[in-house]
Design a protein around this motif. Structure first.
Motif, PDB file in Angstrom:
ATOM      1  N   HIS A  89     -26.475  -3.386 -32.577  1.00 42.82           N
ATOM      2  CA  HIS A  89     -26.134  -3.621 -31.182  1.00 42.82           C
ATOM      3  C   HIS A  89     -24.743  -4.305 -31.178  1.00 42.82           C
ATOM      4  O   HIS A  89     -24.251  -4.202 -30.187  1.00 42.82           O
TER       5      HIS A  89
ATOM      6  N   ARG B 161     -30.928  -2.192 -26.329  1.00 42.71           N
ATOM      7  CA  ARG B 161     -31.692  -3.202 -25.548  1.00 42.71           C
ATOM      8  C   ARG B 161     -30.990  -4.571 -25.748  1.00 42.71           C
ATOM      9  O   ARG B 161     -30.279  -4.765 -26.513  1.00 42.71           O
TER      10      ARG B 161
ATOM     11  N   GLY C 284     -34.933  -8.334 -25.899  1.00 46.02           N
ATOM     12  CA  GLY C 284     -36.058  -7.281 -26.022  1.00 46.02           C
ATOM     13  C   GLY C 284     -36.147  -6.628 -27.569  1.00 46.02           C
ATOM     14  O   GLY C 284     -37.242  -6.138 -27.870  1.00 46.02           O
ATOM     15  N   THR C 285     -35.025  -6.833 -28.241  1.00 40.11           N
ATOM     16  CA  THR C 285     -35.180  -6.269 -29.508  1.00 40.11           C
ATOM     17  C   THR C 285     -36.096  -7.243 -30.318  1.00 40.11           C
ATOM     18  O   THR C 285     -36.757  -6.691 -31.054  1.00 40.11           O
TER      19      THR C 285
ATOM     20  N   ALA D 293     -39.485  -1.011 -23.062  1.00 40.43           N
ATOM     21  CA  ALA D 293     -39.106  -2.276 -22.952  1.00 40.43           C
ATOM     22  C   ALA D 293     -40.110  -3.210 -22.559  1.00 40.43           C
ATOM     23  O   ALA D 293     -40.497  -4.321 -23.161  1.00 40.43           O
TER      24      ALA D 293
ATOM     25  N   GLN E 227     -31.318   4.014 -29.049  1.00 40.02           N
ATOM     26  CA  GLN E 227     -31.838   3.191 -27.823  1.00 40.02           C
ATOM     27  C   GLN E 227     -32.194   1.685 -28.037  1.00 40.02           C
ATOM     28  O   GLN E 227     -32.228   0.833 -27.438  1.00 40.02           O
ATOM     29  N   VAL E 228     -32.744   1.537 -29.301  1.00 41.96           N
ATOM     30  CA  VAL E 228     -33.015   0.141 -29.770  1.00 41.96           C
ATOM     31  C   VAL E 228     -31.686  -0.817 -29.711  1.00 41.96           C
ATOM     32  O   VAL E 228     -31.658  -1.898 -29.245  1.00 41.96           O
TER      33      VAL E 228
END
Length: 420
Positions: free
Chosen positions: A38, A14, A18-19, A344, A10-11
Motif C-alpha cells: 500500500h 484499498r 478497508g484493509t 470492500a 487490489q488489496v
C-alpha cells in the motif's frame, strides 16, 4: 500478472481502514506485506514495476546476505560463489519477479541468520520478527537457528521475544486457516521426492573438509529443518507449499558455493557450467505467462474485446472474480449478476454472491452474458450457486463463442436466436 499478484494489487489499493477490516476476516498472514505494498503504491503508481520491484530488491538483498554469511565463515571466494548460486536457483528466480511476500521473507531470514552469527541479538530479533510478520512460517527458521546457536542465552531470549510477539498474528491466522488453506492437500509424492533430492544434495555437499564445520552447522539445519517440519505437519494439517519456506534454499546455496569455491579440479566447474544450461532455459521460461497458472491481464483484454458495455458477467467459480478486480475500469462497465456485496463491503477478497435462486432469477432475464470459466480440465465446484449458473446457461441460452486464454475460458452466451 497472475491471480495471486492480482490479490496483492487490489488489496494494496484499498484504503487502510478497508484493509484492516479484510485482515480480520482473511489473509492476516499477509497483512504486513499488504501494508508495505500500500505504501509503495501510494508513493508510486508504477503498475507491474511497482508491484514486483520490492521482490527484486529483496532477492538481491538475500543474495548479498548469503554472501555475507559465507564470507564470515569461509572467505571471499566462497562468498562470491554462494551469493551467485543463490541468485541463479530457479525457485529464487521465480519469486524474485513475483508480487508476493516470499522474496522479502527470504531476505529477512538470511540476514537474521547473519546477525545470529554476529551475536547481534537485538537486531536479530527485529529482523526475524519482520520476516515472521511478513509470513509466519518464517518462524520455522528458529528451529534451524536453535541447532546453530546451540541455545545460547542470547538466542533463547530472542526466540522468546519473537514467539511472544508473533502470537497475536498466529491466533488470528489459525482461525482463518481452514478458509485460507482449504485448497491444499497433503504433500504429494512429488513433494517428498523433491525434498529427498534436496536432502541428498545438502548431505553430499556437507561431507568432507571443503565445507567448514561452522558453515555446515548453519547451512544444513537451514536447508532441511523448515521444509521437513512443515511437510511433517502437513500430514495432519495440510499447510505445505514450497514457496512458504523459500528461504531454506539459502542453506543449499551456502554449501554449493563453498564447495565450488574450494574446488581445485575442473569437475565441479564443468558440472556447474552444465547446470547453467537448463537453469538458463528455466529462467527464460519463468519470465513468460506460461510459467503461471493464469494471466489476469490477458483475461481482462479478452473480455474487453468480446464484451459490450452493460453486458452481464458471470464468474464460474465465484473466486475467479479476481480476474477482473485488478481491471476496475473494465469491471465497472459490466453487470455482475451474481454479486451480493462487493469485496470492500463484505470485507473479503472476491465479494459475496447471492443465493442460488436469486442468481437464477437475474440470469434468466439477461440478454447477453460473458462467462469467465476455469479451463475445461478443472473440476467443477458443487456449490448450489455454481450448479445453478451452469444449469441456467445450458437451459436458457445459446453458446455464441468460447475462447481460451492463459488459464481461463471466456464464453459468450445470448438468448436463443440472438447470437451474432
Amino acid at each position: 500478472m497472475w491471480r495471486d499478484e492480482s490479490v496483492t494489487w487490489q488489496v494494496a489499493h484499498r484504503p487502510l481502514g478497508g484493509t484492516a477490516e479484510l485482515l480480520g476476516q482473511v489473509d492476516a498472514v499477509h497483512g504486513l506485506y499488504y501494508l508495505l505494498m500500500h505504501a509503495v503504491f501510494q508513493a508510486w503508481e508504477g503498475g507491474l514495476w511497482a508491484l514486483r520491484l520490492p521482490s527484486v530488491a529483496a532477492t538481491a538483498l538475500a543474495a548479498a546476505g548469503v554472501a555475507a554469511i559465507a564470507h564470515r565463515l569461509a572467505g571471499e571466494r566462497a562468498a562470491l560463489c554462494s551469493g551467485a548460486v543463490y541468485a541463479v536457483l530457479p525457485p529464487v528466480q521465480m519469486y524474485a519477479q513475483e508480487g508476493r511476500s516470499y522474496a522479502l521473507v527470504a531476505a529477512a531470514v538470511v540476514w537474521a541468520t547473519y546477525l545470529m552469527l554476529r551475536e547481534r541479538w537485538a537486531a536479530y530479533t527485529a529482523v526475524l520478527l519482520v520476516g515472521c510478520w511478513l509470513h509466519e512460517f518464517a518462524a520455522l527458521a528458529l528451529l534451524a537457528h536453535a541447532v546453530t546457536a546451540r541455545r545460547s542465552r542470547g538466542w533463547r531470549w530472542s526466540a522468546a521475544v519473537v514467539v511472544l510477539l508473533l502470537l497475536p498474528l498466529a491466533a488470528v491466522s489459525v482461525r482463518q486457516a481452514e478458509r485460507q488453506l482449504g485448497w491444499l492437500g497433503r504433500p504429494s509424492w512429488q513433494d517428498w521426492a523433491a525434498y529427498g533430492v534436496l536432502a541428498a544434495a545438502v548431505l553430499l555437499l556437507a561431507r568432507g573438509a571443503a565445507a567448514p564445520r561452522e558453515l555446515v552447522r548453519v547451512a544444513v539445519p537451514l536447508a532441511l529443518l523448515p521444509p521437513g517440519l512443515l511437510m511433517a505437519i502437513s500430514l495432519v494439517h495440510p499447510w505445505y507449499v514450497d514457496r512458504y519456506v523459500l528461504y531454506a534454499l539459502a542453506g543449499l546455496a551456502l554449501l554449493a558455493g563453498t564447495r565450488l569455491a574450494a574446488a581445485r579440479r575442473p569437475g565441479p566447474w564443468l558440472l556447474t557450467a552444465a547446470l547453467l544450461v537448463p537453469f538458463g532455459w528455466w529462467s527464460v521460461w519463468l519470465r513468460t505467462p506460461e510459467s503461471r497458472k493464469d494471466d489476469v491481464l490477458a483475461v481482462a483484454a479478452a473480455v474487453r474485446e468480446r464484451a459490450r458495455p452493460g453486458d452481464a458477467v458471470l464468474f464460474m467459480p465465484s473466486r475467479r472474480r479476481e480476474w477482473l478486480l485488478s481491471s476496475p475500469e473494465l469491471y465497472g462497465t459490466l453487470h455482475d449478476l451474481a454479486l451480493a456485496r462487493t469485496p470492500a463491503a463484505s470485507r473479503s477478497l472476491q465479494g459475496t454472491e447471492l443465493p442460488a435462486e436469486q442468481i437464477r432469477a437475474r440470469l434468466v432475464g439477461a440478454p447477453r452474458v460473458v462467462a469467465l470459466l476455469d479451463p475445461a480440465d478443472q473440476p467443477l465446484d458443487a456449490y448450489p450457486g455454481e450448479a445453478v449458473k451452469r444449469q441456467t446457461l445450458a437451459s436458457h441460452f445459446d453458446l455464441c463463442s468460447v475462447d481460451e486464454v492463459r488459464g481461463a475460458r471466456i464464453a459468450v452466451y445470448a438468448q436463443p436466436g440472438q447470437c451474432p
